[in-house]
Design an enzyme around this catalytic site. Structure first.
Site, mmCIF file in Angstrom:
data_model
loop_
_atom_site.group_PDB
_atom_site.id
_atom_site.type_symbol
_atom_site.label_atom_id
_atom_site.label_comp_id
_atom_site.label_asym_id
_atom_site.label_seq_id
_atom_site.Cartn_x
_atom_site.Cartn_y
_atom_site.Cartn_z
ATOM 1 N N SER A 145 64.500 8.649 11.596
ATOM 2 C CA SER A 145 65.126 7.766 10.611
ATOM 3 C C SER A 145 64.199 7.637 9.416
ATOM 4 O O SER A 145 62.999 7.899 9.527
ATOM 5 C CB SER A 145 65.331 6.378 11.243
ATOM 6 O OG SER A 145 65.742 5.432 10.285
ATOM 7 N N TYR A 158 62.274 -1.153 16.070
ATOM 8 C CA TYR A 158 63.003 0.092 15.779
ATOM 9 C C TYR A 158 62.075 1.090 15.082
ATOM 10 O O TYR A 158 62.007 2.270 15.459
ATOM 11 C CB TYR A 158 64.210 -0.237 14.905
ATOM 12 C CG TYR A 158 65.096 0.936 14.562
ATOM 13 C CD1 TYR A 158 65.801 1.625 15.548
ATOM 14 C CD2 TYR A 158 65.255 1.360 13.233
ATOM 15 C CE1 TYR A 158 66.630 2.698 15.229
ATOM 16 C CE2 TYR A 158 66.086 2.425 12.908
ATOM 17 C CZ TYR A 158 66.764 3.085 13.905
ATOM 18 O OH TYR A 158 67.589 4.145 13.584
#
Ligand code: NDP
Length: 251
Positions: A145, A158
């Site tokens: 990401s 995350y």
């Protein structure tokens, strides 16, 4: 299949997290490019529906119900692909969750879930697939990401998993390059998928919904195209990293 001489003809791919979003779009793209595609996730009904669509379009698909956070499911998933099709050429480690919250309010069960799926599940799947990928001179695509490159407040857990995926991928690349196994990290910015639906922190869920409502986010197909690009290059080309933001996204 879209072409009489598709670029991935003869290849076998395994895409995790293929029941929605980026994984679903990637499975469809790889199948359209001629690969036989094994699709894995927990929602078997979604997988069966996707497999039906792929087969209807002239492709080959194998639906495998698997929880990537469980080691026994991972081994069974990889075994099933190889026993069905005899090889594995492309592994797309895509399954993931994003449970945003500030650290002070962190639900450690959420953090554990992210680490066990996004990081340990991805590493375990890679380990199980590696002998087959070495045999085929295959390709591993890890979906990280922008959060694996830019650590924002509210994304500590995350981002820790996605920075971990980037570090793991670079280490892995250096372990397997001599076996002609390629490793690609994909780093998407905001993509319109179901990812935000699982956020348990109301403020952060509302924040993400607001961002999605006020910008033109990427589509799952945009990311699938990047993955297809990486795995379609000649064997001498190892696309190590692709970071893709929506034009509207600053960080
Ligand atoms: P989705 O929520 O649409 O897809 C997530 C996929 O992961 C689903 O197929 C889900 O299937 C699967 N999954 C979740 N938990 C498990 C589990 N325990 N075992 C097996 N599969 C599981 O979101 P995206 O398509 O957006 O996410 C795909 C990847 O892209 C993730 O790694 C995410 O972090 C990454 N990403 C997404 C971005 C975005 O903005 N959307 C941005 C950057 C990265 P099921 O529930 O059926 O098991």
């Amino acid at each position: 299949m879209s072409s009489s001489n598709p670029i991935l003809a003869g290849k076998v791919a395994l895409v995790t997290g293929a029941s929605s979003g980026i994984g679903e779009a990637t499975a469809a793209a790889l199948a359209a490019a001629g690969a036989k595609v094994a699709i894995a996730a927990r929602r078997a009904d979604r997988l069966v529906a996707l497999a039906g669509r792929i087969e209807q379009a002239g492709g080959k698909a194998l639906a495998i119900e698997a929880d990537i956070a469980r080691g026994s499911d991972i081994a069974g998933m990889v075994d099933k692909v190889v026993s069905e099709w005899g090889r594995l050429d492309i592994l797309v480690n895509n399954a993931g969750v994003m449970l945003l919250a500030p650290t002070a309010e962190a639900d450690l069960d959420d953090w554990r879930r992210m680490i066990e799926l996004n990081l340990i599940g991805l590493i375990g799947t890679t380990k199980a697939a590696l002998p087959h990928l070495k045999a085929s001179r295959g390709h591993i695509v890890n979906v990280s990401s922008v959060a694996g490159r830019v650590a924002n407040p509210g994304a500590s857990g995350y981002a820790a998993t996605k920075f971990g995926v980037v570090a793991f991928s670079e280490s892995l690349r250096r372990e397997v390059y001599a076996d002609k196994v390629r490793v690609t990290v994909i780093e998407p910015g905001l993509v319109r998928t179901e990812l935000g639906d699982h956020i348990t922190n109301a403020e952060y869920k509302a924040g993400l919904d607001h961002r999605l409502a006020t910008m033109e986010a990427l589509t799952a197909e945009d990311i699938a195209n990047a993955i297809l690009y990486a795995v379609s290059q000649p064997p001498r080309v190892n696309v190590n990293e692709i970071l893709i933001r929506p034009t509207d996204q600053e960080r």
